[in-house]
Design a protein around this motif. Sequence first.
Motif, PDB file in Angstrom:
ATOM      1  N   ASP A   1      22.125 -31.311 -21.323  1.00 48.55           N
ATOM      2  CA  ASP A   1      21.645 -32.020 -20.133  1.00 48.55           C
ATOM      3  C   ASP A   1      20.808 -31.090 -19.250  1.00 48.55           C
ATOM      4  N   GLN A   2      19.539 -31.463 -19.020  1.00 45.70           N
ATOM      5  CA  GLN A   2      18.629 -30.612 -18.241  1.00 45.70           C
ATOM      6  C   GLN A   2      19.123 -30.394 -16.804  1.00 45.70           C
ATOM      7  N   GLU A   3      19.888 -31.350 -16.302  1.00 47.33           N
ATOM      8  CA  GLU A   3      20.354 -31.229 -14.914  1.00 47.33           C
ATOM      9  C   GLU A   3      21.201 -29.985 -14.697  1.00 47.33           C
TER      10      GLU A   3
ATOM     11  N   TYR B   1      20.731 -27.080 -16.012  1.00 49.07           N
ATOM     12  CA  TYR B   1      19.822 -25.951 -15.756  1.00 49.07           C
ATOM     13  C   TYR B   1      19.248 -26.030 -14.349  1.00 49.07           C
ATOM     14  N   GLU B   2      18.858 -27.241 -13.948  1.00 50.79           N
ATOM     15  CA  GLU B   2      18.259 -27.395 -12.621  1.00 50.79           C
ATOM     16  C   GLU B   2      19.254 -26.995 -11.529  1.00 50.79           C
TER      17      GLU B   2
END
Lengths: 326, 293
Positions: A211-213, A215-216
């Motif tokens: 899930d990219q979130e 990393y963000e």
Amino acid sequence: MNVALSNNKADSVVIKKKKKTFFSEIKQNFYLYLLVFPGVLFFVIFKYLPMVGIIVAFQDFNIMKGLFKSKFVGLKNFEYFFTSKDWLVVTWNTVYLNLLFLFTGLFFSILIALVLSEISSKYFKKVTQSVVILPNFISWTLVSMFVFALLSTDVGFINSVLKTLGIIQEGQEINFYSNPALWTGILVVLKIWKTAGFGSVIYLAAIAGIDQEIYEAAKIDGASRMQCITKITLPQLRTTAVLMTLFGIGNIFDGDLGMIYAIVGDNPNLYETTDVIDTYVFRMLRQMNDFSMTTAIGLYQALVGFVIVYITNYFAKKYDSDSAIF
Amino acid sequence: MKTSLENKAIDLFSYLFMAIFSIFCIVPFILLISSSLSDEKAVQATGFVLFPKEFSLFAYKVIFQDNAIFNAYKTTIIFTVLGTVLCLILTSAMAYALSVKTFTHRNKIAFFVYFTMLFNGGLIPSYLLIAKYLGLRDNILVYILPVLINPFNMFLLRNFFKQIPDSLAESAKIDGANDIYILYKIILPLAKPALATIGLFYGLGFWNEWFTATLYIDNKDLYSLQYLIMKVLREVDFMNQMNEMQGVMANYVVPTNTARMATAVVTVGPIIFVYPFIQKYFVKGLVVGAVKG
């Protein structure tokens, strides 16, 4: 008339409640049985019939007399194998090489996946990925041709480079094909060359699934790029890595005949470090024509392999219930 | 400041590592091609080379003098195409039946297949069965029949079929279609990516086949390409036989080394050409397999 009909109905209800008869079952799923039949036949003939052939291991098999008329000798074939020093050598080589293949492969596959996912240039990424996967599609016989081109004593590339660089003189060439100590390393390098790139695909898929979130959120908290790799990406790859390791350990008793026989062949100088159970069995078959003993060794391998696969599959299932094949 | 340095270090390492690993992967191919295009005497003098030395096509001329390569090509193409088609038909038929939830004994049959992945009779019993009892020695079918269904591929495909909604098959059934019709007209067209992947697995397996030939093939005309490479590499006699066609000439150097490389190049050619087209399928298919486990 009416009565008869209702009687029939009652009968059919009773039949349904009873266990289905063989014929009604076939009739109901006729086309499915038709579809599955050739497959079942294939497995019966080519996988289950050979299991009957295991009795050869307990016989003094004579090919003229055949499977059912050869003399029964009990465990003599096993005794012979286990009292020779060969069994320890080949068992050790099989397990040791497989472990080396497994862990170096794991390391390089994950490293390639990590590095590829850090590369921002799409073009560079695509080209290098294609190149590192390519060796996977080459046969081991072709690899053996490469090995010859690289390692041959008189015309090998490595020796000629060493000579050009002045590291060795004419007449000091490294004789790879008679030096067993070098071959554990050579086989490991070849295995990495051929499979690491392809192996990385599965980890790349796992990385793509993160899930990219996460990393963000980490970036907002001030995490550096290295921290993202070690604290997010790597832990997320753990499930895949554990499962691949378990499957690898499950196959630890299967020597890679296709690889090792293609590369080493019948070079007795190298048996010490390269001979695995499978190559040993294959050689016994062709050179000694000893069917009974080779079957006995094959049975030893199959039984131990069975136990190991069963155990690792049990753990894989426990670790991640979706991952077991069955 | 620290982060930008770290960024640069990670970038540098990533690009450098991939560049080096790529070179590592590609060098043997270049070595092979360059050497095959070199003059035999030059190779004997300096060893195999990364750039063609005294460019010469002689090695290729020599290997094409003999029928061995053409026969091996013919044999390999026949059993690869026929084998892949048969494998796909049988594997998909079985996988579909085992994916239908109303099929009473599907779990028993699945276990029957799964068991063969856990335990096998071993090399010798299979050898006896195929060579002695089925009499498949020196028969092109020996390349195909013993490997018709790979259990792993079968389960991969079954899992893929399981994902296809039941309602599609059910509505067709209400319209009176039977299972075979449903499989070929409804399910398989939906499963093209999975079929392509498995077809490629089977196809490459056939193309790279040499072990079967070692065990069961004595007839030269039925050698597979990869087995031919083995022969060319291991048996100097075999190479010389191919060279005899050339006749005896003054100054004639038997191009053993370069011809070996040329043979290898000729067999690897098709894979290099189709590779760019099939690669994306492989990656996709593996991802499907990985997610399914």
